[in-house]
Enzyme design. Structure first.
Site, PDB file in Angstrom:
ATOM      1  N   ILE A 196       0.819  -1.219   0.000  1.00 62.12           N
ATOM      2  CA  ILE A 196       0.000   0.000   0.000  1.00 62.12           C
ATOM      3  C   ILE A 196       0.850   1.264   0.000  1.00 62.12           C
ATOM      4  CG2 ILE A 196      -2.035  -1.049   1.039  1.00 62.12           C
ATOM      5  CD1 ILE A 196      -1.153  -0.073   3.747  1.00 62.12           C
ATOM      6  N   GLY A 208       8.374   3.533   0.680  1.00 62.62           N
ATOM      7  CA  GLY A 208       9.157   4.657   1.171  1.00 62.62           C
ATOM      8  C   GLY A 208      10.633   4.475   0.893  1.00 62.62           C
ATOM      9  N   ALA A 243      11.521   1.693   3.774  1.00 62.44           N
ATOM     10  CA  ALA A 243      10.719   0.489   3.989  1.00 62.44           C
ATOM     11  C   ALA A 243       9.527   0.464   3.043  1.00 62.44           C
ATOM     12  CB  ALA A 243      10.230   0.443   5.447  1.00 62.44           C
ATOM     13  N   VAL A 277       5.336  -0.744   2.943  1.00 64.47           N
ATOM     14  CA  VAL A 277       4.208  -0.955   3.853  1.00 64.47           C
ATOM     15  C   VAL A 277       3.183  -1.836   3.160  1.00 64.47           C
ATOM     16  CG1 VAL A 277       2.416   0.118   5.261  1.00 64.47           C
ATOM     17  CG2 VAL A 277       4.602   1.289   4.929  1.00 64.47           C
ATOM     18  N   LYS A 322       4.933  -2.767   8.272  1.00 65.92           N
ATOM     19  CA  LYS A 322       6.042  -1.969   7.734  1.00 65.92           C
ATOM     20  C   LYS A 322       7.295  -2.836   7.741  1.00 65.92           C
ATOM     21  CE  LYS A 322       8.061   2.645   7.867  1.00 65.92           C
ATOM     22  NZ  LYS A 322       7.970   3.996   8.455  1.00 65.92           N
ATOM     23  N   ASP A 372      10.039  14.980  10.821  1.00 64.33           N
ATOM     24  CA  ASP A 372       9.770  14.697   9.409  1.00 64.33           C
ATOM     25  C   ASP A 372       8.268  14.782   9.151  1.00 64.33           C
ATOM     26  OD1 ASP A 372      10.088  14.098   6.752  1.00 64.33           O
ATOM     27  OD2 ASP A 372      10.463  11.955   7.056  1.00 64.33           O
TER      28      ASP A 372
END
Length: 484
Positions: free
Chosen positions: A196, A199, A202, A204, A217, A315
């Site tokens: 879904i 990044g 990682a 997810v 994750k 972040d």
């Protein structure tokens, strides 16, 4: 003595390099490339594609994913590595991911064309036809890519088809008292359904654990440090709050590290704003719950002898805020976060500080002028990011654009500097000229416009000490009425 813009730029790039996604670098590595048309967009991030080969742009590593069918590896993904990783081996030696899935990363041209796999003391080797520089021909089904753990839903369906038949909605697993999930439990009770999000560190997945829908994750082996940092933030005492994504536990799948988290069914705030316009009630709920979650994250509190330190997110962006089924926001992605330990009045920064998404960074962070003897500077940098997020939400509010279709979703400074502004552009626009995202004149027709404009300006003030706290911003939003 006043530093030149070039000096500030050079120092800032070196200081901020850890969490900012690395730009394309010069690389001579070439890898076998395979992708279905609908998945090519993910693979393009890794480098230029020329027919069945790819010229890597970010790393010196090729990667391959294979499905073991009757102990024979069948390729399901071959390309340049999409994220920065280590690849000490020049040839493609398999590592077991989970039951029937294996992968490799390697550091020589087209090394992902061949894979060696040793299972139960028997060596099985899959070798594709020899490739020349102008001809590489293979026919396989390719899966979504974006990290080191991606497979097509069809493959996962075959893997978990028995468990799928047994799935039914139940209460989320109660794992607050046992954070480490055993590999046996993961093998028996974990079902990975589909990717879904992808990044820099990682991937997810949406999945099912112990009969409940969850987000998974997954961090590759090489990024254990990033996994540990995010895990340690989730495991802080008293981190349970509706405005923070719920943490159920952590474990390992093969050599990959795993966080089991609450599933936010409406995806990220960025995705929500990109696909839909919100009315005032929806926008206000998003804004209130986001500010409340940040205020709680920033709070250090002691309850029943248990202490929760303040945490600076570091972040905060619309990609790192999730939207739950009820339309409320929840903070996630704490890989760049900094835990502040209370000593007297000031919070002391512990560990190496990392910063995140460039265009959400405060002026002092961009400029590299941060006083690390006090944690307050990092908390106030979060509030600056909060101001940009509130602007991002309000720009997609239909009730603030009465008589107008309203603008498309844009990120902060996108209209002025483009989709991906450089550090030097932001230093000039945000730090030197002290500009901020434009507030539309249409908002002036709304009765609460002055309150909204004042709220934004007090969050993104150039002087960090003059900004609101997250708690004060939450209180101001709570005072707004549902009537536009």
């Amino acid at each position: 003595m006043r530093l030149s813009l070039r000096s500030v730029l050079t120092a800032s790039i070196a200081w901020l390099s850890t969490c900012i996604p690395s730009p394309a670098v010069t690389s001579d590595r070439r890898c076998v490339f395979l992708a279905s048309p609908q998945n090519t967009k993910w693979i393009r991030r890794a480098g230029n594609i020329s027919g069945p080969s790819q010229h890597c742009a970010r790393t010196e590593c090729c990667m391959g994913y294979f499905l073991l069918d009757s102990r024979k590896p069948t390729p399901i993904l071959l390309s340049c590595s999409i994220i920065q990783t280590r690849c000490p081996n020049s040839s493609c030696h398999a590592s077991l991911l989970h039951q029937k899935f294996i992968r490799c990363v390697c550091s020589s041209d087209f090394c992902n064309a061949n894979i060696s796999f040793n299972q139960q003391a028997q060596q099985t080797e899959y070798t594709q036809p020899q490739y020349s520089s102008d001809l590489l021909t293979v026919n396989v089904l390719i899966i979504p890519a974006g990290a080191l753990f991606l497979f097509i839903s069809l493959v996962m369906a075959l893997k978990w088809k028995i468990l799928l038949k047994q799935c039914r909605p139940v209460t989320p697993p109660n794992t607050h008292d046992v954070f480490e999930i055993s590999n046996t439990d993961l093998d028996k009770h974990l079902e990975m359904q589909k990717v879904i999000a992808c990044g820099h560190f990682a991937s997810v997945w949406q999945g099912i654990f112990q009969g409940s829908s969850v987000a998974l994750k997954v961090f590759p082996t090489a990024l254990q440090q990033e996994f540990n940092k995010e895990k340690d933030v989730y495991k802080l005492p008293l981190m349970t709050h509706s405005g923070i994504v719920r943490f159920f536990g952590h474990g390992k799948i093969g050599k990959e590290f795993l966080l089991v988290l609450e599933l936010a069914t409406q995806s990220s705030l960025n995705a929500l704003l990109s696909r839909t316009v919100c009315d005032w009630a929806c926008t206000l709920k998003l804004a209130r719950t986001l500010s409340q979650g940040l205020a709680y994250l920033h709070t250090d509190l002691k309850m029943n002898g248990v202490y929760k330190p303040a945490v600076a997110h570091c972040d905060l962006s619309s990609s790192n805020v999730l939207v739950k089924a009820d339309g409320s926001c929840a903070l996630c992605d704490f890989g760049c976060s900094t835990v502040l330990q209370r000593r007297g009045y000031s919070g002391i920064v512990e560990g190496k500080m990392q910063m995140g998404t460039l265009q959400y960074m405060s002026p002092e962070i961009l400029e590299g002028c941060v006083n690390l003897s006090s944690g307050r500077c990092l908390l106030q940098a979060d509030v600056y990011s909060l101001g940009l997020l509130l602007w991002e939400m309000l720009m997609r509010c239909s009730d603030l654009c009465t008589g107008s279709p309203g603008p498309e979703h844009t990120l902060p400074y996108e209209m002025e500097l483009g989709r991906s502004p450089s550090l030097e552009d932001l230093l000039t626009f945000v730090v030197e000229k002290r500009h901020r995202p434009a507030i539309p004149h249409l908002w002036a027709r709304v009765s609460q416009d002055l309150l909204l404009q004042e709220l934004l300006e007090d969050c993104w003030d150039h002087d960090a000490d003059a900004r609101l706290t997250a708690e004060c911003a939450a209180n101001r939003l709570a005072s707004l009425t549902l009537e536009d």
